[in-house]
Scaffold this motif. Structure first.
Motif, PDB file in Angstrom:
ATOM      1  N   ILE A   1     -27.772 -28.666 -23.472  1.00  0.00           N
ATOM      2  CA  ILE A   1     -28.663 -29.789 -23.148  1.00  0.00           C
ATOM      3  C   ILE A   1     -27.924 -31.099 -23.418  1.00  0.00           C
ATOM      4  O   ILE A   1     -27.418 -31.316 -24.524  1.00  0.00           O
ATOM      5  N   HIS A   2     -27.865 -31.974 -22.398  1.00  0.00           N
ATOM      6  CA  HIS A   2     -27.118 -33.230 -22.532  1.00  0.00           C
ATOM      7  C   HIS A   2     -27.947 -34.468 -22.241  1.00  0.00           C
ATOM      8  O   HIS A   2     -27.586 -35.566 -22.659  1.00  0.00           O
ATOM      9  N   ARG A   3     -29.018 -34.309 -21.471  1.00  0.00           N
ATOM     10  CA  ARG A   3     -29.858 -35.464 -21.137  1.00  0.00           C
ATOM     11  C   ARG A   3     -31.320 -35.026 -21.182  1.00  0.00           C
ATOM     12  O   ARG A   3     -31.673 -33.973 -20.645  1.00  0.00           O
ATOM     13  N   ILE A   4     -32.151 -35.863 -21.809  1.00  0.00           N
ATOM     14  CA  ILE A   4     -33.555 -35.515 -22.006  1.00  0.00           C
ATOM     15  C   ILE A   4     -34.452 -36.738 -21.776  1.00  0.00           C
ATOM     16  O   ILE A   4     -33.965 -37.868 -21.697  1.00  0.00           O
ATOM     17  N   ARG A   5     -35.742 -36.471 -21.706  1.00  0.00           N
ATOM     18  CA  ARG A   5     -36.743 -37.545 -21.689  1.00  0.00           C
ATOM     19  C   ARG A   5     -37.848 -37.125 -22.665  1.00  0.00           C
ATOM     20  O   ARG A   5     -38.241 -35.957 -22.702  1.00  0.00           O
TER      21      ARG A   5
ATOM     22  N   THR B   1     -41.790 -37.585 -24.207  1.00  0.00           N
ATOM     23  CA  THR B   1     -43.153 -38.002 -23.894  1.00  0.00           C
ATOM     24  C   THR B   1     -43.999 -37.857 -25.153  1.00  0.00           C
ATOM     25  O   THR B   1     -43.927 -36.826 -25.832  1.00  0.00           O
TER      26      THR B   1
ATOM     27  N   ILE C   1     -34.324 -41.838 -19.640  1.00  0.00           N
ATOM     28  CA  ILE C   1     -33.491 -40.646 -19.819  1.00  0.00           C
ATOM     29  C   ILE C   1     -32.467 -40.959 -20.911  1.00  0.00           C
ATOM     30  O   ILE C   1     -31.802 -41.995 -20.880  1.00  0.00           O
TER      31      ILE C   1
ATOM     32  N   ASP D   1     -29.278 -39.617 -23.671  1.00  0.00           N
ATOM     33  CA  ASP D   1     -28.212 -38.667 -23.967  1.00  0.00           C
ATOM     34  C   ASP D   1     -28.591 -37.868 -25.203  1.00  0.00           C
ATOM     35  O   ASP D   1     -29.233 -38.384 -26.125  1.00  0.00           O
TER      36      ASP D   1
ATOM     37  N   GLU E   1     -38.442 -33.187 -22.352  1.00  0.00           N
ATOM     38  CA  GLU E   1     -38.157 -32.669 -21.013  1.00  0.00           C
ATOM     39  C   GLU E   1     -36.643 -32.614 -20.855  1.00  0.00           C
ATOM     40  O   GLU E   1     -35.968 -33.632 -21.025  1.00  0.00           O
ATOM     41  N   VAL E   2     -36.099 -31.455 -20.549  1.00  0.00           N
ATOM     42  CA  VAL E   2     -34.661 -31.311 -20.345  1.00  0.00           C
ATOM     43  C   VAL E   2     -34.332 -31.764 -18.929  1.00  0.00           C
ATOM     44  O   VAL E   2     -34.870 -31.232 -17.952  1.00  0.00           O
ATOM     45  N   ILE E   3     -33.440 -32.746 -18.804  1.00  0.00           N
ATOM     46  CA  ILE E   3     -33.013 -33.269 -17.506  1.00  0.00           C
ATOM     47  C   ILE E   3     -31.756 -32.532 -17.051  1.00  0.00           C
ATOM     48  O   ILE E   3     -31.638 -32.124 -15.910  1.00  0.00           O
ATOM     49  N   GLU E   4     -30.802 -32.372 -17.968  1.00  0.00           N
ATOM     50  CA  GLU E   4     -29.587 -31.585 -17.672  1.00  0.00           C
ATOM     51  C   GLU E   4     -28.940 -31.112 -18.947  1.00  0.00           C
ATOM     52  O   GLU E   4     -29.150 -31.592 -20.007  1.00  0.00           O
TER      53      GLU E   4
END
Length: 109
Positions: free
Chosen positions: A19-23, A25, A72, A74, A106-109
């Protein structure tokens, strides 16, 4: 999902998950007591999150719900995230323990 064993107040990026990028909430439902302010803040590794809104609303009688979503962000293995809530009403204010109060990654990438 996050392992809550080390600290149940943190959501932690698991080691080796890629996991490298998240958001983030965050939502908080307050039982209304008039006076003061209600505030939601987000933290990464114990410090305020750059790119995350803080929601600060005046109190009202009745139910009040606040929601914020971060930009988003890191992330690396072991990073941990927290939601903090504050109120300045001068008396006790209850947070509604239901689907109205939650915190997620939330996992973005």
């Amino acid at each position: 999902s996050s392992d809550l064993t080390p600290n149940p107040s943190h959501l932690t990026i698991p080691t080796g998950a890629g996991i490298h990028r998240i958001r983030l909430t965050a939502n908080c439902g307050w039982n209304g007591v008039s006076g003061g302010l209600r505030l939601i803040q987000l933290y990464k590794n114990g410090a305020g999150v750059d790119g995350a809104a803080r929601d600060r609303d005046p109190a009202a009688l009745g139910f009040v719900e606040q929601s914020i979503i971060s930009a988003i962000l890191d992330a690396i293995d072991g990073d941990y995230f927290e939601m903090a809530v504050h109120q300045s009403g001068g008396s006790s204010v209850s947070i509604v323990a239901s689907v109205d109060s939650n915190f997620s990654i939330e996992v973005i990438e």
